[in-house]
Design a protein around this motif. Structure first.
Motif, PDB file in Angstrom:
ATOM      1  N   ASP A 166       0.843  -1.201   0.000  1.00 22.02           N
ATOM      2  CA  ASP A 166       0.000   0.000   0.000  1.00 22.02           C
ATOM      3  C   ASP A 166       0.877   1.249   0.000  1.00 22.02           C
ATOM      4  O   ASP A 166       1.098   1.889   1.023  1.00 22.02           O
ATOM      5  N   ASN A 167       1.381   1.583  -1.186  1.00 28.25           N
ATOM      6  CA  ASN A 167       2.320   2.700  -1.292  1.00 28.25           C
ATOM      7  C   ASN A 167       1.648   4.060  -1.301  1.00 28.25           C
ATOM      8  O   ASN A 167       2.332   5.094  -1.298  1.00 28.25           O
ATOM      9  N   ALA A 168       0.315   4.076  -1.320  1.00 24.51           N
ATOM     10  CA  ALA A 168      -0.400   5.349  -1.217  1.00 24.51           C
ATOM     11  C   ALA A 168      -0.554   5.761   0.245  1.00 24.51           C
ATOM     12  O   ALA A 168      -0.440   6.939   0.594  1.00 24.51           O
ATOM     13  N   THR A 169      -0.792   4.777   1.108  1.00 23.67           N
ATOM     14  CA  THR A 169      -0.978   5.068   2.539  1.00 23.67           C
ATOM     15  C   THR A 169       0.348   5.139   3.284  1.00 23.67           C
ATOM     16  O   THR A 169       0.498   5.929   4.220  1.00 23.67           O
ATOM     17  N   PHE A 170       1.315   4.327   2.854  1.00 25.16           N
ATOM     18  CA  PHE A 170       2.593   4.242   3.564  1.00 25.16           C
ATOM     19  C   PHE A 170       3.710   4.679   2.616  1.00 25.16           C
ATOM     20  O   PHE A 170       4.058   3.960   1.685  1.00 25.16           O
ATOM     21  N   LEU A 171       4.243   5.863   2.872  1.00 19.58           N
ATOM     22  CA  LEU A 171       5.184   6.510   1.954  1.00 19.58           C
ATOM     23  C   LEU A 171       6.636   6.231   2.319  1.00 19.58           C
ATOM     24  O   LEU A 171       6.972   5.978   3.474  1.00 19.58           O
ATOM     25  N   ASN A 172       7.504   6.320   1.310  1.00 15.72           N
ATOM     26  CA  ASN A 172       8.940   6.158   1.512  1.00 15.72           C
ATOM     27  C   ASN A 172       9.633   7.479   1.827  1.00 15.72           C
ATOM     28  O   ASN A 172      10.595   7.521   2.576  1.00 15.72           O
ATOM     29  N   ASN A 173       9.150   8.562   1.237  1.00 14.77           N
ATOM     30  CA  ASN A 173       9.969   9.768   1.177  1.00 14.77           C
ATOM     31  C   ASN A 173       9.969  10.707   2.373  1.00 14.77           C
ATOM     32  O   ASN A 173      11.016  11.272   2.694  1.00 14.77           O
ATOM     33  N   PRO A 174       8.849  10.946   3.056  1.00 16.77           N
ATOM     34  CA  PRO A 174       8.861  12.067   4.019  1.00 16.77           C
ATOM     35  C   PRO A 174       9.917  11.958   5.111  1.00 16.77           C
ATOM     36  O   PRO A 174      10.514  12.952   5.505  1.00 16.77           O
ATOM     37  N   GLN A 175      10.146  10.744   5.616  1.00 17.86           N
ATOM     38  CA  GLN A 175      11.179  10.511   6.621  1.00 17.86           C
ATOM     39  C   GLN A 175      12.147   9.470   6.074  1.00 17.86           C
ATOM     40  O   GLN A 175      11.881   8.827   5.069  1.00 17.86           O
ATOM     41  N   THR A 176      13.266   9.297   6.740  1.00 20.57           N
ATOM     42  CA  THR A 176      14.263   8.358   6.231  1.00 20.57           C
ATOM     43  C   THR A 176      13.692   6.938   6.138  1.00 20.57           C
ATOM     44  O   THR A 176      12.899   6.531   6.990  1.00 20.57           O
ATOM     45  N   VAL A 177      14.090   6.203   5.110  1.00 24.62           N
ATOM     46  CA  VAL A 177      13.567   4.849   4.887  1.00 24.62           C
ATOM     47  C   VAL A 177      14.367   3.782   5.626  1.00 24.62           C
ATOM     48  O   VAL A 177      14.033   2.603   5.576  1.00 24.62           O
ATOM     49  N   VAL A 178      15.435   4.197   6.296  1.00 20.93           N
ATOM     50  CA  VAL A 178      16.240   3.289   7.104  1.00 20.93           C
ATOM     51  C   VAL A 178      16.260   3.842   8.523  1.00 20.93           C
ATOM     52  O   VAL A 178      16.417   5.052   8.718  1.00 20.93           O
ATOM     53  N   PHE A 179      16.095   2.972   9.521  1.00 19.94           N
ATOM     54  CA  PHE A 179      16.111   3.442  10.900  1.00 19.94           C
ATOM     55  C   PHE A 179      17.388   4.234  11.162  1.00 19.94           C
ATOM     56  O   PHE A 179      18.495   3.779  10.854  1.00 19.94           O
ATOM     57  N   SER A 180      17.233   5.410  11.746  1.00 22.91           N
ATOM     58  CA  SER A 180      18.376   6.282  12.031  1.00 22.91           C
ATOM     59  C   SER A 180      18.163   6.971  13.368  1.00 22.91           C
ATOM     60  O   SER A 180      17.023   7.243  13.767  1.00 22.91           O
ATOM     61  N   LEU A 181      19.255   7.254  14.025  1.00 27.21           N
ATOM     62  CA  LEU A 181      19.191   8.053  15.232  1.00 27.21           C
ATOM     63  C   LEU A 181      18.923   9.512  14.851  1.00 27.21           C
ATOM     64  O   LEU A 181      19.229   9.944  13.733  1.00 27.21           O
ATOM     65  N   THR A 182      18.352  10.259  15.764  1.00 17.82           N
ATOM     66  CA  THR A 182      18.011  11.658  15.509  1.00 17.82           C
ATOM     67  C   THR A 182      19.234  12.443  15.036  1.00 17.82           C
ATOM     68  O   THR A 182      19.149  13.254  14.100  1.00 17.82           O
ATOM     69  N   GLU A 183      20.361  12.169  15.658  1.00 20.61           N
ATOM     70  CA  GLU A 183      21.603  12.864  15.304  1.00 20.61           C
ATOM     71  C   GLU A 183      21.973  12.623  13.834  1.00 20.61           C
ATOM     72  O   GLU A 183      22.374  13.542  13.117  1.00 20.61           O
ATOM     73  N   GLY A 184      21.816  11.384  13.392  1.00 20.43           N
ATOM     74  CA  GLY A 184      22.128  11.062  12.000  1.00 20.43           C
ATOM     75  C   GLY A 184      21.166  11.706  11.024  1.00 20.43           C
ATOM     76  O   GLY A 184      21.559  12.139   9.927  1.00 20.43           O
TER      77      GLY A 184
END
Length: 432
Positions: A70-88
């Motif tokens: 469901d790529n309409a409801t769950f997007l890739n772009n707005p936030q990083t697509v790989v888990f990252s720490l806030t600092e990163g």
């Protein structure tokens, strides 16, 4: 109805699902996922100290499949697509001028731009075109097995086979000269192995998060510098390879901008071999642990596709991706608010006993095996046919030339939350 209260993971469990060491340990992590699928298949993960943004952990197969498709409801772009720490994440935004993605690529694009970019090289990775490369890939497999046998009877399969072989293949398709392959391997390991001292080229244990981020950023910069030179060459003298396709591509009548073009190269070069490397090592581990299965497939090559597919599920090289909710929705009985961040965990999904009977057992006879190691839907892995072909040809060659194989020591997994798998696989082999 969605529940009102968010099921929150306790701090030790929350740390476990994001810890690189957990993925190196493997079995205790699988135990945790078994518990979470029963108790809290969609659970809220929040760090009281704010070291990472909060997110929903999605661990059940059916829920991960739904989010993937469901790529309409769950997007890739707005936030990083790989888990990252806030600092990163903040580091990436400062580096890119606002984007949380250090690399812009097919993985970070949403519709409609995603499909426009995907179509640029999609034909390259279809079975019809890959069949024309079989002889070249088989030659690379023969040379790789030569090195393994020459190094024997005891050798590290990862170092001699599963790391260099997929790299050779994808660099040949991309159009990167063979003499530049060691540089590509080093940069890939810096990007994906930043959490593991044996893979990140630093030799240092327990690097602080800011050092890992800088290591990854440096690798990206070096990749970009290399591919800028390759672009100029392929524009001046285009050849029949993927690099020439990317260098001379247009989308909506315009050439790719530098950031998108570099991201395209990087995703093909890096993701195109590291994941196959992990699955290849996983398959060999399973066969080394089960001499009877080795003998069976040696006698009956029709079993090989099942071994390849099961290895990809069993190892799940891409261990997670992150998605962002485009709107309020419900998942696994939980209310997901617009803007919420979600981790779809492929390790958990591919070990869900509701979908795979006795999931920790390597079972080459699983049929069908609708695993999620390649993702699903519009973002399904572009190189899945290439990965299967590479593995089949390599194991055909190994089965022809190796009589028996067994473990010669303790295999070790990489410390990595994102792309994982074996980093060492000591074997004792007997040539045929």
């Amino acid at each position: 109805m969605a529940s009102a209260a968010k099921p929150r993971l306790d701090p030790p469990t929350a740390y476990e699902v994001i810890s690189p060491e957990s993925y190196a340990g493997w079995d205790p992590l699988l135990d945790t996922f078994d518990r979470l699928r029963d108790e809290s298949p969609v659970a809220w993960v929040e760090d009281p100290e704010g070291r990472h943004p909060p997110f929903w952990l999605v661990s059940r197969y059916d829920d991960v499949m739904r989010v993937s498709k469901d790529n309409a409801t769950f997007l890739n772009n707005p936030q990083t697509v790989v888990f990252s720490l806030t600092e990163g994440i903040e580091f990436a935004k400062n580096l890119t001028g606002g984007s949380p993605h250090m690399v812009a690529s097919l993985v970070t694009f949403d519709a409609p731009i995603h499909m426009k970019y995907r179509k640029l090289t999609q034909e390259w990775f279809m079975p019809k075109n890959l069949r024309t490369l079989e002889d070249e890939i088989r030659e690379l497999a023969q040379k790789t097995v030569d090195r393994l046998i020459e190094a024997g009877p005891e050798a590290d399969f990862c170092k001699l086979v599963s790391q260099p072989y997929p790299l050779h293949v994808v660099m040949q398709i991309l159009g990167v000269p063979e003499e530049d392959e060691p540089r590509m391997l080093m940069l890939t390991q810096q990007m994906f192995g930043g959490q593991d001292e044996d893979l990140n080229q630093s030799g240092m244990k327990d690097l602080p998060p800011e050092a890992i981020t800088q290591l990854v950023a440096g690798a990206v910069k070096d990749f970009e510098a290399y591919f800028a030179g390759l672009t100029a060459e392929k524009r001046a003298n285009p050849t029949d390879d993927v690099a020439s396709t990317i260098a001379n591509a247009t989308v909506d009548g315009e050439p790719l901008n530098d950031r998108d073009m570099m991201g395209y190269y990087i995703i093909v070069a890096a993701a195109g071999h590291d994941t196959t490397s992990a699955s290849t090592a996983g398959a060999m581990l399973a066969l080394a642990q089960d001499p009877e299965q080795w003998d069976k497939v040696k006698a009956d090559r029709s079993l090989l596709p099942g071994i390849v597919e099961e290895a990809i599920r069993w190892t799940s090289p891409v261990q997670h991706f992150m998605r962002t909710a485009a709107e309020d929705t419900e998942l696994g009985g939980q209310h997901i608010a617009k803007g919420d961040w979600l981790m779809i965990n492929y390790v958990a999904a591919n070990h869900d006993p509701a979908q795979f009977g006795n999931p920790r057992k390597f079972d080459a006879s699983r049929s069908p095996s609708r695993h999620l190691a390649f993702g699903a839907g519009a973002h399904q892995c572009l190189g899945l046919h290439l990965a299967r072909l590479e593995m089949r040809i390599l194991f055909e060659t190994l089965l022809d030339r190796v009589e028996s194989v067994e473990l010669a020591g303790e295999p070790k997994r990489a410390k990595s939350t994102f792309v994982g798998g074996l980093k060492t696989l000591p074997l004792r082999i007997a040539a045929a």
